[in-house]
Design a protein around this motif. Structure first.
Motif, short mmCIF file in Angstrom:
data_model
loop_
_atom_site.label_atom_id
_atom_site.label_comp_id
_atom_site.label_asym_id
_atom_site.label_seq_id
_atom_site.Cartn_x
_atom_site.Cartn_y
_atom_site.Cartn_z
N SER A 60 0.82 -1.22 0.00
CA SER A 60 0.00 0.00 0.00
C SER A 60 0.85 1.26 0.00
O SER A 60 0.30 2.36 -0.06
CB SER A 60 -0.90 0.04 1.24
OG SER A 60 -1.78 -1.05 1.28
N THR B 79 4.28 3.70 -1.11
CA THR B 79 5.52 4.12 -1.76
C THR B 79 6.61 4.05 -0.69
O THR B 79 6.39 4.42 0.45
CB THR B 79 5.38 5.57 -2.26
OG1 THR B 79 4.57 5.57 -3.43
CG2 THR B 79 6.73 6.18 -2.57
N TYR C 256 -0.48 6.83 -3.26
CA TYR C 256 -0.85 7.87 -4.23
C TYR C 256 0.23 8.93 -4.38
O TYR C 256 0.18 9.76 -5.30
CB TYR C 256 -2.19 8.51 -3.88
CG TYR C 256 -2.33 9.06 -2.48
CD1 TYR C 256 -3.06 8.38 -1.52
CD2 TYR C 256 -1.75 10.29 -2.12
CE1 TYR C 256 -3.20 8.87 -0.24
CE2 TYR C 256 -1.89 10.79 -0.84
CZ TYR C 256 -2.62 10.07 0.09
OH TYR C 256 -2.77 10.57 1.37
N TYR C 257 1.23 8.94 -3.51
CA TYR C 257 2.34 9.88 -3.68
C TYR C 257 3.35 9.39 -4.71
O TYR C 257 4.32 10.07 -4.99
CB TYR C 257 3.03 10.15 -2.35
CG TYR C 257 2.28 11.07 -1.44
CD1 TYR C 257 1.78 10.63 -0.22
CD2 TYR C 257 2.06 12.40 -1.79
CE1 TYR C 257 1.08 11.49 0.62
CE2 TYR C 257 1.37 13.27 -0.95
CZ TYR C 257 0.89 12.80 0.25
OH TYR C 257 0.19 13.65 1.08
N SER C 258 3.16 8.20 -5.22
CA SER C 258 4.03 7.63 -6.25
C SER C 258 5.49 7.62 -5.80
O SER C 258 5.85 6.83 -4.95
CB SER C 258 3.86 8.38 -7.57
OG SER C 258 4.55 7.70 -8.60
N SER D 71 7.72 3.18 -6.36
CA SER D 71 6.27 3.11 -6.26
C SER D 71 5.83 1.78 -5.65
O SER D 71 6.61 0.84 -5.52
CB SER D 71 5.64 3.30 -7.64
OG SER D 71 6.07 2.27 -8.51
N TRP D 72 4.55 1.68 -5.33
CA TRP D 72 4.03 0.53 -4.60
C TRP D 72 4.28 -0.79 -5.30
O TRP D 72 4.52 -1.82 -4.66
CB TRP D 72 2.53 0.71 -4.35
CG TRP D 72 1.71 0.62 -5.60
CD1 TRP D 72 1.41 1.62 -6.48
CD2 TRP D 72 1.09 -0.56 -6.14
NE1 TRP D 72 0.65 1.15 -7.51
CE2 TRP D 72 0.43 -0.18 -7.33
CE3 TRP D 72 1.03 -1.88 -5.72
CZ2 TRP D 72 -0.27 -1.09 -8.09
CZ3 TRP D 72 0.31 -2.80 -6.48
CH2 TRP D 72 -0.32 -2.39 -7.66
#
Length: 125
Positions: A31, A33, A102-104, A52-53
């Motif tokens: 979930s 980064t 979502y912050y990549s 990223s995730w």
């Protein structure tokens, strides 16, 4: 809550290599980064690399690009930082950190919610 524990630091000569590991527990690792930051004595904490995730996107600070590689193994809840061609200026405490997916591949410290204690890397000339 996510707990992060780094390992793999140590003393190495200039030009040598180290691989840092950061193992997470407490929440779904995929979930997040994941990032690596470092802090040298008397300096601010600075971004090193992020992934990223799903490992599909990575980002690096200009100072380490081409020498360091970040990777992750979601099955092992672990992120790695392979450091090659080390220089004395790489000497610092290296910390891993977790940010919402979502912050990549953010380089902003404030985007990271969870931090490890850090592991010392010392590069001798």
């Amino acid at each position: 809550q996510v707990q992060l524990v780094e390992s793999g630091g140590g003393l190495v000569q200039a030009g040598g290599s180290l691989r840092l590991s950061c193992t997470a527990s407490g929440h779904t690792f995929s979930s997040y980064t994941m990032g690596w930051f470092r802090q040298a004595p008397g300096k601010e904490r600075e971004f090193v690399a992020a992934i990223s995730w799903n490992g599909g996107t990575t980002s690096y600070a200009d100072s380490v690009k081409g020498r360091f590689t970040i990777s992750r193994d979601n099955a092992k809840n672990t992120v790695y930082l392979q450091m090659n061609s080390l220089k004395p200026e790489d000497t610092a405490v290296y910390c891993c950190a977790a940010a919402p997916a979502y912050y990549s591949v953010s380089a902003r410290r404030d985007d990271y919610h969870y931090w490890g204690q850090g592991t010392q890397v010392t590069v001798s000339s």
